[in-house]
Write a protein that holds these residues in place. Structure first.
Motif, PDB file in Angstrom:
ATOM      1  N   LYS A   1       0.828  -1.125   0.104  1.00 43.08           N
ATOM      2  CA  LYS A   1      -0.063  -0.098  -0.059  1.00 43.08           C
ATOM      3  C   LYS A   1       0.772   1.424   0.046  1.00 43.08           C
ATOM      4  O   LYS A   1       0.567   2.080  -0.846  1.00 43.08           O
ATOM      5  CB  LYS A   1      -0.773   0.082   0.992  1.00 43.08           C
ATOM      6  N   SER A   2       2.156   1.316   0.847  1.00 44.11           N
ATOM      7  CA  SER A   2       2.849   2.499   0.789  1.00 44.11           C
ATOM      8  C   SER A   2       3.457   2.654  -0.504  1.00 44.11           C
ATOM      9  O   SER A   2       3.516   3.812  -1.069  1.00 44.11           O
ATOM     10  CB  SER A   2       3.837   2.159   1.823  1.00 44.11           C
TER      11      SER A   2
ATOM     12  N   SER B   1       2.636   1.678  -3.494  1.00 39.63           N
ATOM     13  CA  SER B   1       1.320   2.409  -4.278  1.00 39.63           C
ATOM     14  C   SER B   1       0.978   3.656  -4.229  1.00 39.63           C
ATOM     15  O   SER B   1       0.897   4.642  -5.197  1.00 39.63           O
ATOM     16  CB  SER B   1       0.118   1.232  -4.251  1.00 39.63           C
ATOM     17  N   SER B   2       0.962   4.032  -2.989  1.00 39.20           N
ATOM     18  CA  SER B   2       0.464   5.407  -2.425  1.00 39.20           C
ATOM     19  C   SER B   2       1.601   6.457  -3.059  1.00 39.20           C
ATOM     20  O   SER B   2       1.318   7.481  -3.630  1.00 39.20           O
ATOM     21  CB  SER B   2       0.187   5.613  -1.084  1.00 39.20           C
ATOM     22  N   ARG B   3       2.823   6.030  -2.888  1.00 40.69           N
ATOM     23  CA  ARG B   3       3.796   7.021  -3.144  1.00 40.69           C
ATOM     24  C   ARG B   3       4.181   7.017  -4.844  1.00 40.69           C
ATOM     25  O   ARG B   3       4.552   7.979  -5.219  1.00 40.69           O
ATOM     26  CB  ARG B   3       5.206   6.497  -2.577  1.00 40.69           C
TER      27      ARG B   3
ATOM     28  N   LYS C   1       1.764   6.644  -6.941  1.00 39.41           N
ATOM     29  CA  LYS C   1       0.869   7.603  -7.397  1.00 39.41           C
ATOM     30  C   LYS C   1       1.375   8.873  -7.332  1.00 39.41           C
ATOM     31  O   LYS C   1       1.193   9.726  -8.066  1.00 39.41           O
ATOM     32  CB  LYS C   1      -0.356   7.254  -6.543  1.00 39.41           C
ATOM     33  N   CYS C   2       1.786   9.343  -6.158  1.00 37.15           N
ATOM     34  CA  CYS C   2       2.584  10.450  -6.018  1.00 37.15           C
ATOM     35  C   CYS C   2       3.559  10.904  -7.189  1.00 37.15           C
ATOM     36  O   CYS C   2       3.362  11.877  -7.719  1.00 37.15           O
ATOM     37  CB  CYS C   2       3.149  10.838  -4.889  1.00 37.15           C
TER      38      CYS C   2
ATOM     39  N   CYS D   1       2.682  15.182  -0.917  1.00 40.14           N
ATOM     40  CA  CYS D   1       1.927  13.862  -1.145  1.00 40.14           C
ATOM     41  C   CYS D   1       2.869  12.668  -0.576  1.00 40.14           C
ATOM     42  O   CYS D   1       2.091  11.838  -0.030  1.00 40.14           O
ATOM     43  CB  CYS D   1       1.797  13.830  -2.636  1.00 40.14           C
ATOM     44  N   THR D   2       4.117  12.591  -0.918  1.00 38.84           N
ATOM     45  CA  THR D   2       5.092  11.522  -0.319  1.00 38.84           C
ATOM     46  C   THR D   2       5.057  11.470   0.976  1.00 38.84           C
ATOM     47  O   THR D   2       4.945  10.563   1.359  1.00 38.84           O
ATOM     48  CB  THR D   2       6.331  11.823  -1.442  1.00 38.84           C
TER      49      THR D   2
ATOM     50  N   ALA E   1       1.959   9.780   2.470  1.00 42.70           N
ATOM     51  CA  ALA E   1       2.144   8.474   2.395  1.00 42.70           C
ATOM     52  C   ALA E   1       3.197   7.739   3.319  1.00 42.70           C
ATOM     53  O   ALA E   1       2.815   6.702   3.890  1.00 42.70           O
ATOM     54  CB  ALA E   1       2.518   8.001   0.772  1.00 42.70           C
TER      55      ALA E   1
ATOM     56  N   LYS F   1       1.635   7.989   6.936  1.00 37.53           N
ATOM     57  CA  LYS F   1       0.762   6.841   7.210  1.00 37.53           C
ATOM     58  C   LYS F   1       1.276   5.281   7.437  1.00 37.53           C
ATOM     59  O   LYS F   1       0.780   4.662   8.308  1.00 37.53           O
ATOM     60  CB  LYS F   1      -0.091   6.581   6.067  1.00 37.53           C
TER      61      LYS F   1
END
Length: 126
Positions: A45-46, A48-50, A52-53, A67-68, A71, A74
């Motif tokens: 998940k981490s 993926s989130s980063r 996306k950033c 954004c990064t 993530a 979190k």
């Protein structure tokens, strides 16, 4: 050990476990490790989130460090290590439990590996 190496070792272990059964033999039981499953999920998940950033940064042509950082926070617990994804799992499945985590105190190493990997995405794209 890098994130890519750690995840590769995990996939290799799963492959070896699956290939080691003899033809016609049924698997009657398999050890379930919810801590490991949770750590793999949190790391994925981490990443993926980063990623996306990084995608948004590339599309906009302007980096957005917030954004990064969001993530990362979190994943790590936003300055409170006990709230980090891996540390919560370490506490939930301690060594004395019936199904302990396979590794402990590895959140910092994964955070570093994830950050390094995601930082390399723009350099390797295209």
């Amino acid at each position: 050990m890098t994130l890519k190496t750690q995840l590769g070792a995990l996939v290799c272990a799963i492959t070896v476990l699956g290939a080691s059964t003899t033809a016609g033999a049924a698997v009657t039981s398999m050890t379930v490790n919810k801590c490991l499953a949770g750590k793999v999920k949190a790391a994925g998940k981490s990443v993926s989130s980063r990623a996306k950033c990084a995608s948004k940064d590339a599309a906009n042509g302007v980096p957005n460090p917030a954004c990064t950082q969001k993530a990362s926070d979190k994943f790590t617990g936003d300055g409170t290590p006990a709230k980090g994804a891996f540390n919560k799992l370490d506490a939930k499945y301690p060594l004395a439990s019936t199904t302990p985590c396979l590794t402990f105190s590895d959140q910092g190493a994964f955070e570093s590996d994830i950050a390094s990997y995601v930082a390399s995405i723009p350099a390797t794209a295209g």
